[in-house]
Scaffold this active site. Structure first.
Site, PDB file in Angstrom:
ATOM      1  N   GLY A   1       0.831  -1.209   0.000  1.00 43.55           N
ATOM      2  CA  GLY A   1       0.000   0.000   0.000  1.00 43.55           C
ATOM      3  C   GLY A   1       0.856   1.246   0.000  1.00 43.55           C
TER       4      GLY A   1
ATOM      5  CD  GLU B   1       6.783  -5.823  -1.797  1.00 39.85           C
ATOM      6  OE1 GLU B   1       7.089  -4.913  -2.588  1.00 39.85           O
ATOM      7  OE2 GLU B   1       7.444  -6.857  -1.680  1.00 39.85           O
TER       8      GLU B   1
ATOM      9  CB  CYS C   1       3.759   0.034  -6.736  1.00 44.60           C
ATOM     10  SG  CYS C   1       4.016  -1.647  -7.315  1.00 44.60           S
TER      11      CYS C   1
ATOM     12  CD  GLU D   1       3.030   5.928  -5.660  1.00 48.83           C
ATOM     13  OE1 GLU D   1       2.635   6.014  -4.478  1.00 48.83           O
ATOM     14  OE2 GLU D   1       3.155   4.843  -6.242  1.00 48.83           O
TER      15      GLU D   1
HETATM   16  P1  NAP Z   1      -3.510   2.576   0.710  1.00 39.00           P
HETATM   17  O1  NAP Z   1      -4.470   3.684   0.855  1.00 39.00           O
HETATM   18  O2  NAP Z   1      -2.332   2.560   1.579  1.00 39.00           O
HETATM   19  O3  NAP Z   1      -4.360   1.230   0.893  1.00 39.00           O
HETATM   20  C1  NAP Z   1      -3.769  -0.048   0.824  1.00 39.00           C
HETATM   21  C2  NAP Z   1      -4.447  -0.954   1.809  1.00 39.00           C
HETATM   22  O4  NAP Z   1      -4.108  -0.502   3.121  1.00 39.00           O
HETATM   23  C3  NAP Z   1      -5.975  -0.927   1.741  1.00 39.00           C
HETATM   24  O5  NAP Z   1      -6.460  -2.201   2.081  1.00 39.00           O
HETATM   25  C4  NAP Z   1      -6.333   0.093   2.814  1.00 39.00           C
HETATM   26  O6  NAP Z   1      -7.624  -0.076   3.315  1.00 39.00           O
HETATM   27  C5  NAP Z   1      -5.300  -0.252   3.853  1.00 39.00           C
HETATM   28  N1  NAP Z   1      -4.968   0.806   4.790  1.00 39.00           N
HETATM   29  C6  NAP Z   1      -4.576   2.070   4.520  1.00 39.00           C
HETATM   30  N2  NAP Z   1      -4.284   2.727   5.660  1.00 39.00           N
HETATM   31  C7  NAP Z   1      -4.506   1.847   6.675  1.00 39.00           C
HETATM   32  C8  NAP Z   1      -4.411   1.928   8.082  1.00 39.00           C
HETATM   33  N3  NAP Z   1      -3.995   3.036   8.700  1.00 39.00           N
HETATM   34  N4  NAP Z   1      -4.722   0.834   8.806  1.00 39.00           N
HETATM   35  C9  NAP Z   1      -5.141  -0.298   8.207  1.00 39.00           C
HETATM   36  N5  NAP Z   1      -5.264  -0.429   6.873  1.00 39.00           N
HETATM   37  C10 NAP Z   1      -4.950   0.623   6.119  1.00 39.00           C
HETATM   38  O7  NAP Z   1      -2.950   2.478  -0.749  1.00 39.00           O
HETATM   39  P2  NAP Z   1      -3.783   2.476  -2.081  1.00 39.00           P
HETATM   40  O8  NAP Z   1      -4.043   3.874  -2.453  1.00 39.00           O
HETATM   41  O9  NAP Z   1      -4.958   1.566  -1.978  1.00 39.00           O
HETATM   42  O10 NAP Z   1      -2.753   1.765  -3.046  1.00 39.00           O
HETATM   43  C11 NAP Z   1      -1.847   2.474  -3.768  1.00 39.00           C
HETATM   44  C12 NAP Z   1      -0.499   2.490  -3.099  1.00 39.00           C
HETATM   45  O11 NAP Z   1       0.004   1.163  -2.991  1.00 39.00           O
HETATM   46  C13 NAP Z   1       0.478   3.242  -3.964  1.00 39.00           C
HETATM   47  O12 NAP Z   1       1.326   4.032  -3.173  1.00 39.00           O
HETATM   48  C14 NAP Z   1       1.247   2.114  -4.636  1.00 39.00           C
HETATM   49  O13 NAP Z   1       2.498   2.502  -5.109  1.00 39.00           O
HETATM   50  C15 NAP Z   1       1.305   1.089  -3.549  1.00 39.00           C
HETATM   51  N6  NAP Z   1       1.566  -0.261  -4.099  1.00 39.00           N
HETATM   52  C16 NAP Z   1       2.782  -0.847  -3.853  1.00 39.00           C
HETATM   53  C17 NAP Z   1       3.084  -2.098  -4.402  1.00 39.00           C
HETATM   54  C18 NAP Z   1       4.394  -2.767  -4.145  1.00 39.00           C
HETATM   55  O14 NAP Z   1       4.502  -3.973  -4.376  1.00 39.00           O
HETATM   56  N7  NAP Z   1       5.418  -2.080  -3.687  1.00 39.00           N
HETATM   57  C19 NAP Z   1       2.135  -2.743  -5.201  1.00 39.00           C
HETATM   58  C20 NAP Z   1       0.922  -2.110  -5.433  1.00 39.00           C
HETATM   59  C21 NAP Z   1       0.644  -0.870  -4.869  1.00 39.00           C
HETATM   60  P3  NAP Z   1      -8.828   0.908   2.870  1.00 39.00           P
HETATM   61  O15 NAP Z   1      -9.015   0.744   1.414  1.00 39.00           O
HETATM   62  O16 NAP Z   1      -9.984   0.405   3.683  1.00 39.00           O
HETATM   63  O17 NAP Z   1      -8.397   2.294   3.266  1.00 39.00           O
END
Ligand code: NAP
Length: 460
Positions: free
Chosen positions: A206, A228, A262, A359
């Site tokens: 995330g 990740e 990502c 990003e």
């Molecule tokens: P996100 O907002 O961080 O959400 C990812 C997951 O984390 C969701 O299930 C979200 O739940 C949960 N989450 C967020 N904050 C949380 C907290 N404080 N406590 C518990 N759970 C929490 O990220 P996103 O916008 O969905 O995804 C995009 C990000 O992921 C980008 O920065 C991308 O680069 C990164 N990513 C990285 C990789 C890698 O392999 N390095 C791969 C794919 C994506 P909710 O939806 O309920 O908020």
């Protein structure tokens, strides 16, 4: 309401799902813990029967699973089918290779003999993002279930039907109750899950913000974690690059999954000698991309995953511009219904502009012109992120040299073939720590136990 399926192509709400109660969570985690007691004792061959069956079901359900994803988060249907098939391949890969990866390793101590063995540690909690709704789940399920652990997963709020469909695969594959559990829970509940002593490890994919919060919580509980996180990968073009080949990857690298990847190419760093020709061709290629229905095979750009993702991205572009960036093309939402962003190129993004370190999670490219290879390397490394990156040159030795000098977890020369079941995936710096996939991906949540056998008497 945390969990909602809203089609970003037309803004229509399909379904909402309630979060589970604490009592329901208790039932689920007790089942998971109970399942671990027998699953950990099963042979790799027995575990592989379930994991390979889930892989086969994914393969058989490719159209159905892809359609759910397209309707929930707007991925173009062809890309969606590709993701489902790849996820199936990842499960099959671990079913086949886990035993080899986790085999005992013989040691050679000064006296006697010894070995390291890899044993499972218990219930692992995964928190996963919406941008690859099945691939991210397969990346944790394949390795960790084959290692003998069991999984509970909180998926992103906008893809509940993908989360439920993936859980159903395991039920239909004959998995024992508690082996793979989907959790529809809030962030607050997620914190309590991490605190629960029955949870033994935490895997997040995330954003950096989520990483800071979840890694801190896991750390407070002294639990191993893998992170990740995001990236702002450099796409370096040297003056000897094959331009036509490079442009195709530039387009794909920025636009695949509507730019919501990502490790997408986000910062285009181009050496001066080739910069005018590159930007001209890149701009023309982006101008050909047309917004449309992601269920239509002919569509070349789908919507962003949610309306809020679009609003956030537009705001980010505005902030970049108010801090001195110039919009070479795009910069606005597409004038039509649905959460569509115009393909966008920003130039003149200087250090001090928030965009320089941010990003952009969508079809927004930043373009930088640099003097030479050395300046390209310096700029690529001037980032808080360290996920991946790429370099385009006709000289492979030069490409390897540049790749070695970039501080990221992954580098690609003349391609952006990011992910393969065999290849470890992950980053450094704010892009997180740990690796998923490949041999490394299965080592994250196992106890590397030393066993030594010596016949010597105890010293007096
Ligand atoms: P996100 O907002 O961080 O959400 C990812 C997951 O984390 C969701 O299930 C979200 O739940 C949960 N989450 C967020 N904050 C949380 C907290 N404080 N406590 C518990 N759970 C929490 O990220 P996103 O916008 O969905 O995804 C995009 C990000 O992921 C980008 O920065 C991308 O680069 C990164 N990513 C990285 C990789 C890698 O392999 N390095 C791969 C794919 C994506 P909710 O939806 O309920 O908020």
């Amino acid at each position: 309401m945390t969990y909602q399926s809203v089609n970003p192509f037309n803004g229509k709400l399909d379904k909402s799902f309630d979060e589970i109660s604490d009592a329901q969570f208790e039932t689920k985690i007790s089942a998971a813990e109970n399942c671990f007691k027998s699953w950990r004792l099963k042979s790799y061959a027995d575990r592989a029967k379930i994991v390979a069956k889930a892989s086969l079901l994914m393969h058989e359900r490719v159209n159905e699973l892809a359609r759910i994803m397209t309707l929930e988060m707007g991925k173009r249907i062809g890309e969606a089918r590709g993701e489902v098939q790849f996820s199936s391949d990842i499960l099959a890969y671990y079913a086949k290779n886990a035993e080899r990866f986790l085999a005992d390793v013989k040691l050679h101590p000064s006296a006697g003999e010894g070995h390291m063995e890899s044993s499972p540690i218990g219930v692992i909690f995964g928190v996963e993002p919406w941008n690859f709704p099945y691939y991210q789940l397969a990346r944790v399920a394949g390795p960790h279930l084959m290692a003998g652990n069991v999984l509970m997963v909180k998926h992103a709020g906008c893809v509940p039907q993908c989360a439920i469909a993936f859980e159903k695969l395991w039920i239909d594959a004959g998995a024992p109750v508690g082996l793979y559990t989907n959790l529809l829970i809030s962030h607050e509940q997620s914190n309590r899950v991490i605190d629960d002593p029955r949870i033994k490890g935490v895997a997040l994919t995330g954003s950096v913000a989520a990483g800071r919060s979840i890694a801190a919580r896991a750390g407070k509980n002294l639990k191993p974690s893998s992170m990740e996180l995001g990236g702002s990968d450099a796409f370096i073009v040297l003056e000897d690059a094959d331009l036509d080949h490079t442009i195709k990857w530039a387009l794909w690298g920025r636009m695949y999954n509507t730019g919501q990847t990502c490790c997408a190419a986000k910062r285009f760093i181009v050496v001066d000698k080739i910069a005018d020709r590159f930007i001209d061709k890149f701009q023309n290629a982006l101008a050909e991309v047309k917004a449309g229905d992601p269920l239509d095979e002919a569509t070349t750009m789908g919507p962003l995953s949610t309306e809020s993702a679009l609003v956030d991205l537009l705001k980010q572009v505005d902030v970049a511009v108010s801090n001195g960036a110039k919009v070479l093309m795009g910069g606005k939402r597409v004038d039509r219904p649905g959460s569509f962003m115009q393909p966008t190129i920003l130039t003149d993004v200087k250090p001090g502009n928030p965009a320089f370190r941010d990003e952009f999670f969508g079809p927004v490219a930043m373009f930088f012109r640099v003097r030479d290879e050395e300046a390209a390397i310096a700029l690529a490394n001037d980032s808080d992120f360290g996920l991946g990156g790429s370099v385009f040159t006709r000289d492979l030795a030069r490409g390897k040299h540049v790749a070695s000098r970039i501080d990221t977890g992954m580098m690609f020369i003349n391609n952006l073939s990011w992910s393969d079941a065999e290849l470890p995936f992950g980053g450094v710096k704010n892009s997180g720590y740990g690796r998923e996939l490949g041999d490394m991906g299965i080592q994250a949540f196992v106890n590397k136990k030393l066993v030594r056998y010596v016949t010597a008497e105890a010293p007096l």
